[in-house]
Scaffold this active site. Structure first.
Site, PDB file in Angstrom:
ATOM      1  N   LYS A  43       9.909  -1.442 -11.386  1.00 47.21           N
ATOM      2  CA  LYS A  43       9.772  -1.233  -9.945  1.00 47.21           C
ATOM      3  C   LYS A  43      10.687  -0.081  -9.569  1.00 47.21           C
ATOM      4  O   LYS A  43      11.896  -0.133  -9.783  1.00 47.21           O
ATOM      5  CB  LYS A  43      10.171  -2.506  -9.195  1.00 47.21           C
ATOM      6  CG  LYS A  43      10.254  -2.351  -7.684  1.00 47.21           C
ATOM      7  CD  LYS A  43      10.752  -3.656  -7.061  1.00 47.21           C
ATOM      8  CE  LYS A  43      10.987  -3.511  -5.574  1.00 47.21           C
ATOM      9  NZ  LYS A  43      11.507  -4.753  -4.970  1.00 47.21           N
ATOM     10  N   ASP A  79      12.520 -16.381   2.512  1.00 45.39           N
ATOM     11  CA  ASP A  79      11.115 -15.957   2.433  1.00 45.39           C
ATOM     12  C   ASP A  79      10.387 -16.742   1.344  1.00 45.39           C
ATOM     13  O   ASP A  79       9.643 -16.167   0.543  1.00 45.39           O
ATOM     14  CB  ASP A  79      11.030 -14.458   2.173  1.00 45.39           C
ATOM     15  CG  ASP A  79       9.630 -13.896   2.415  1.00 45.39           C
ATOM     16  OD1 ASP A  79       8.843 -14.563   3.123  1.00 45.39           O
ATOM     17  OD2 ASP A  79       9.329 -12.810   1.901  1.00 45.39           O
ATOM     18  N   ALA A 120       0.768  -1.822  -8.343  1.00 42.82           N
ATOM     19  CA  ALA A 120       0.884  -2.074  -6.906  1.00 42.82           C
ATOM     20  C   ALA A 120       1.810  -1.036  -6.297  1.00 42.82           C
ATOM     21  O   ALA A 120       2.646  -0.438  -6.974  1.00 42.82           O
ATOM     22  CB  ALA A 120       1.419  -3.476  -6.635  1.00 42.82           C
ATOM     23  N   GLY A 154       3.893  -0.350  -2.322  1.00 40.43           N
ATOM     24  CA  GLY A 154       4.169  -0.820  -0.974  1.00 40.43           C
ATOM     25  C   GLY A 154       4.900   0.243  -0.191  1.00 40.43           C
ATOM     26  O   GLY A 154       4.938   1.423  -0.581  1.00 40.43           O
ATOM     27  N   GLY A 155       5.480  -0.144   0.928  1.00 36.98           N
ATOM     28  CA  GLY A 155       6.127   0.816   1.789  1.00 36.98           C
ATOM     29  C   GLY A 155       7.452   1.320   1.257  1.00 36.98           C
ATOM     30  O   GLY A 155       7.951   2.351   1.700  1.00 36.98           O
ATOM     31  N   VAL A 175       5.236  -0.503  -8.368  1.00 34.59           N
ATOM     32  CA  VAL A 175       5.491  -1.330  -9.546  1.00 34.59           C
ATOM     33  C   VAL A 175       4.499  -0.954 -10.649  1.00 34.59           C
ATOM     34  O   VAL A 175       3.306  -0.772 -10.397  1.00 34.59           O
ATOM     35  CB  VAL A 175       5.374  -2.824  -9.214  1.00 34.59           C
ATOM     36  CG1 VAL A 175       5.584  -3.678 -10.456  1.00 34.59           C
ATOM     37  CG2 VAL A 175       6.394  -3.209  -8.154  1.00 34.59           C
ATOM     38  N   ALA A 210       8.500   0.687  -2.451  1.00 38.35           N
ATOM     39  CA  ALA A 210       8.548   0.858  -3.899  1.00 38.35           C
ATOM     40  C   ALA A 210       7.164   0.736  -4.505  1.00 38.35           C
ATOM     41  O   ALA A 210       6.201   0.317  -3.851  1.00 38.35           O
ATOM     42  CB  ALA A 210       9.486  -0.184  -4.516  1.00 38.35           C
TER      43      ALA A 210
END
Length: 577
Positions: A39, A145, A14, A16-17, A21, A19
């Site tokens: 990560k 969250d 995966a 993301g913005g 993984v 990091a």
């Protein structure tokens, strides 16, 4: 594969913005190997102090938490320019995926299992809320969250809470301003949405929302659009089980309703109190569920994925045995399926849905598996949690340009709404295109999206500020052409992941959310932001701004003047003509 210090990165699972993984292996002496998740912060953010500080804060907090229901962080390190975390790797999926699979197969999770899943999350929260430092002082941890995306369910039935990336705590050096909204709107407490001070009871409210959704197999909050969703969340209203035609014993219903009380004073006093109420309810109703019951549910919902993972483990065992040989470098690439996402070019395995709605039968004890490797998980990819979230995410199919990225299919088509093709481009080109946490290609590319659930679109290119965009399939434009801004002192990525449109980093800022019907490109003070509505939580310089909204496809436009308060938030909604 890639050598990374004493780790071998087997496959990126995966990005993301903030990091990326990897499924990885640590190679030690005397033939020791262990599968982990690594990560690491994206290279173009490695020199930005705010991002590194956030990354280190998350690592310090997560590594201080040692509980069987919390994702374990083993190490924070730095290799060359990369800061990285090493975490346990959990063979399983998020609670979101569990709910999605149950809906696809038209089943309802047994009520005792629903409450068991919630009780495991409560065990994690009870520990985190009460955590103290070595001096005996409370750390004041509030997760903020708690949502299905951040709850991992292993194939062997273990439940783990992850992603403490935006948790409030006394040891964090980077902290959000009072009134800033953090988390996912669908699971926030009313006080969190209003920007009021929160305490641990806010996390308990989020657990109540999750319980409601597990029991009904539907989203608790159904409003479309950030503004309506915020209003619904702030009001604290929700449908009762009898209104939805869902049969729930009164004692069980009252436990959920108390957790969902709009006033924190009317909720359970703490996670232990919530747990005690669940235990009393189980005794009164004669319910019992444990990890073995969750294991059986996972095997009934994910037979194909679990069988594939077992084959993968066999390949990994041989691969790691090879890596353990002294002096041997990794030379082979393993092509395999992880977490239900298949090799490029193959269809994602799915179990055909049945007709009607059924309840999963009581689990058979012999179906319990003793998986040796409930080892890890993927958490905190974005560094922050986006506002848009869905219990059942929209589907994405990718048409890629030759020699750029392989074709892939994620999810499923919506039965009632036609697909929408969206061409995504950027200036400069070559940015990674990330939809709901999955990297699906590089600009320019075309995506096919389904349904009406909002999703998060992100574009990431080294040297440029990451763009984050809310995208609603049924209202999406035919093309999106983003203008990427160079990362630097005048235009870069805000510590919370939003593009800063202030003239300088030290200037006071506020937050702007813009919606329009139909969609439109957003200009601020005559400058093209490269963003399209709906735009969520865009950080701009405090003060007065002129917003211009243009939709050239439908030849409509509109403008409005707004005053953005320092450390405040403004929401704008316009009907274009």
């Amino acid at each position: 594969m890639e050598r990374f210090g004493r780790y071998v990165l087997l496959e990126r699972i995966a990005v993301g913005g903030m990091a990326e993984v990897f499924r990885a292996a640590v190679v030690g002496t005397a033939g020791f190997t262990r599968e982990v998740a690594v990560k690491r912060i994206l290279l173009h953010l490695a020199d930005q102090i705010s991002y590194v500080t956030m990354f280190i804060d998350e690592a310090k907090l997560a590594s201080s938490l040692h509980h069987p229901n919390i994702l374990q962080v083993f190490e924070l390190g730095r290799h060359e320019r990369h800061y990285f975390l090493v975490m346990e790797y959990v063979t399983g999926c998020s609670l979101t995926a569990v709910a999605e699979a149950a809906r696809e197969q038209q089943v309802r999770l047994p009520l005792p299992v629903c409450f068991h899943l919630a009780s495991q999350v409560l065990e994690a929260l009870a520990y985190a809320h009460a955590k103290r430092n070595l001096k005996g002082e409370p750390l004041g941890i509030i997760h903020r969250d708690v949502s299905p995306q951040n709850i991992l369910v292993a194939h062997d039935g273990a439940v783990k809470l992850g992603d403490f990336g935006i948790a409030k705590t006394t040891i964090r050096r980077t902290e959000t301003e009072d009134g800033a909204i953090k988390g996912k709107l669908g699971y926030m407490s009313p006080e969190q949405v209003d920007g009021r001070p929160v305490d641990p009871r806010s996390d308990l409210y989020s657990v109540g929302v999750i319980l409601h959704e597990l029991i009904t197999a539907e989203r608790m909050r159904r409003a479309v659009g950030d503004r309506r969703l915020m209003n619904e969340a702030a009001a604290g209203t929700y449908p009762r089980f009898d209104e939805l035609g869902v049969d729930v014993p009164e004692q069980a219903a009252q436990v959920v309703y108390r957790a969902l009380a709009p006033n924190p004073e009317d909720r359970f006093p703490d996670a232990r109190g919530f747990l005690a109420a669940v235990r009393d309810m189980n005794v009164a109703l004669g319910w019992h569920a444990d990890q073995g019951d969750v294991t059986a549910v996972m095997h009934q919902l994910f037979p194909t994925e679990i069988a594939h993972e077992e084959r993968t483990q066999a390949v990994l065992a041989q691969e790691m045995a090879d890596l353990a040989l002294d002096g041997q470098e990794p030379t082979r690439t393993i092509r395999r399926s992880l977490g239900g996402v298949t090799d490029p070019g193959q269809a994602r395995p799915r179990v055909a849905p049945t007709t009607g709605t059924r309840v999963l039968p009581p689990p058979r004890r012999e179906s319990r598996v003793s998986t040796a490797a409930v080892m890890g998980a993927l958490v905190g990819l974005m560094g922050v949690a986006g506002v848009v979230s869905a219990l059942v995410p929209s589907a994405v199919a990718v048409e890629s340009h030759p020699a750029r990225t392989p074709s892939a299919t994620i999810g499923r088509e919506h039965p009632d709404l036609p697909p929408v093709d969206v061409d995504i481009a950027s200036t400069p080109p070559g940015a990674a295109v990330i939809l709901d946490g999955e990297m699906v290609g590089f600009t320019p590319t075309r995506v096919r999206i389904y349904g009406d659930a909002p999703m998060v679109l992100m574009l990431s290119l080294p040297g440029y500020a990451t763009v984050q965009q809310s995208l609603v399939p049924r209202r999406a434009p035919a093309s999106l052409d983003f203008v990427l801004r160079e990362a630097g002192p005048l235009s870069g990525a805000h510590p919370q992941g939003h593009t800063v449109l202030a003239s300088a980093r030290h200037e006071p800022t506020g937050m702007l959310t813009v919606q329009s019907r139909p969609w439109a490109r957003l200009f601020i003070d005559g400058a093209d932001t490269g963003r399209f509505t709906p735009v969520s939580q865009l950080v701009v310089a405090a003060g007065r701004h002129t917003l211009e909204l243009r939709n050239d496809e439908q030849q409509v436009m509109g403008s409005v003047v707004v005053d953005v308060p320092e450390n405040g938030a403004v929401m704008v909604s316009r009907e274009l003509r």
